[in-house]
Enzyme design. Structure first.
Site, short mmCIF file in Angstrom:
data_model
loop_
_atom_site.label_atom_id
_atom_site.label_comp_id
_atom_site.label_asym_id
_atom_site.label_seq_id
_atom_site.Cartn_x
_atom_site.Cartn_y
_atom_site.Cartn_z
N SER A 93 26.08 -24.82 68.21
CA SER A 93 26.71 -23.82 69.10
C SER A 93 26.78 -22.46 68.42
CB SER A 93 28.12 -24.26 69.50
OG SER A 93 28.06 -25.45 70.26
N GLU A 94 27.21 -22.43 67.16
CA GLU A 94 27.29 -21.16 66.44
C GLU A 94 25.90 -20.54 66.31
OE1 GLU A 94 31.08 -22.41 63.63
OE2 GLU A 94 29.18 -21.93 62.67
#
Length: 186
Positions: free
Chosen positions: A115-116
């Site tokens: 996600s990051e």
């Protein structure tokens, strides 16, 4: 630089010892690092897999703090009660650079790490580059290409060169980007 908070007695003792030598002591302990983190906006977000925290991410965050490079690092930036997604997203948006510690652990993480990375990669595209600062940890070009083809084409630091070299390269890149603007263009 001291990797712990000094008591006022320790600070006074050190200052007196230096004064006897005709010198002035400038002491930077963890209180200084905390002050920098609180009062300066982070210039980089450190994205890592939690399994790499103690061996790679934390030593990097500490060394960058000692080099007066304020970073967003979960252990130092998150507080009890913070919403994880909202805080991480805000950190990724606030920091002009995203240091990505690419390891086998990171590449296999389909949760936070992915996600990051996707948020940072979106910024890399919309800001025409100059966001990602990858560090490869025991990875081959093929492994990085399999994870993300574009990422394999971005100049990376290599952890095998040693922490000092990695920090020097990051500091140089961050300073250059500050001078030229985040896209690297004048």
């Amino acid at each position: 630089y001291v990797n712990r908070r000094l008591s006022s007695i320790e600070v006074t003792t050190i200052a007196a010892a230096f004064e006897k030598l005709g010198r002035t002591a400038i002491i930077r302990d963890t209180e200084f690092s905390d002050y920098i983190s609180e009062h300066e906006h982070p210039v980089a977000f450190i994205s890592h897999d939690s399994r790499d925290k103690s061996d790679f991410a934390k030593p990097l965050a500490n060394r960058l703090a000692r080099a007066s490079v304020p970073v967003w690092f979960d252990e130092y930036s998150l507080n009890v009660g913070d919403g994880l997604y909202e805080s991480i997203e805000a950190g990724l948006k606030a920091a002009p650079n995203v240091i990505v510690l690419l390891s086998k652990n990171f590449l296999s993480n389909e949760s936070w790490g992915r996600s990051e990375f996707l948020m940072a990669a979106q910024r890399q595209v919309t800001e025409a580059g100059g966001v990602l600062l990858p560090i490869w940890i025991d990875l081959s070009v093929e492994e990085v290409k399999e994870y993300d083809l574009t990422l394999s084409g971005i100049m990376a630091a290599n952890w095998q060169d040693g922490l000092d070299v990695v920090v020097q390269k990051l500091v140089r890149a961050i300073k250059k980007r500050k001078l030229l603007g985040n896209s690297g263009k004048k």
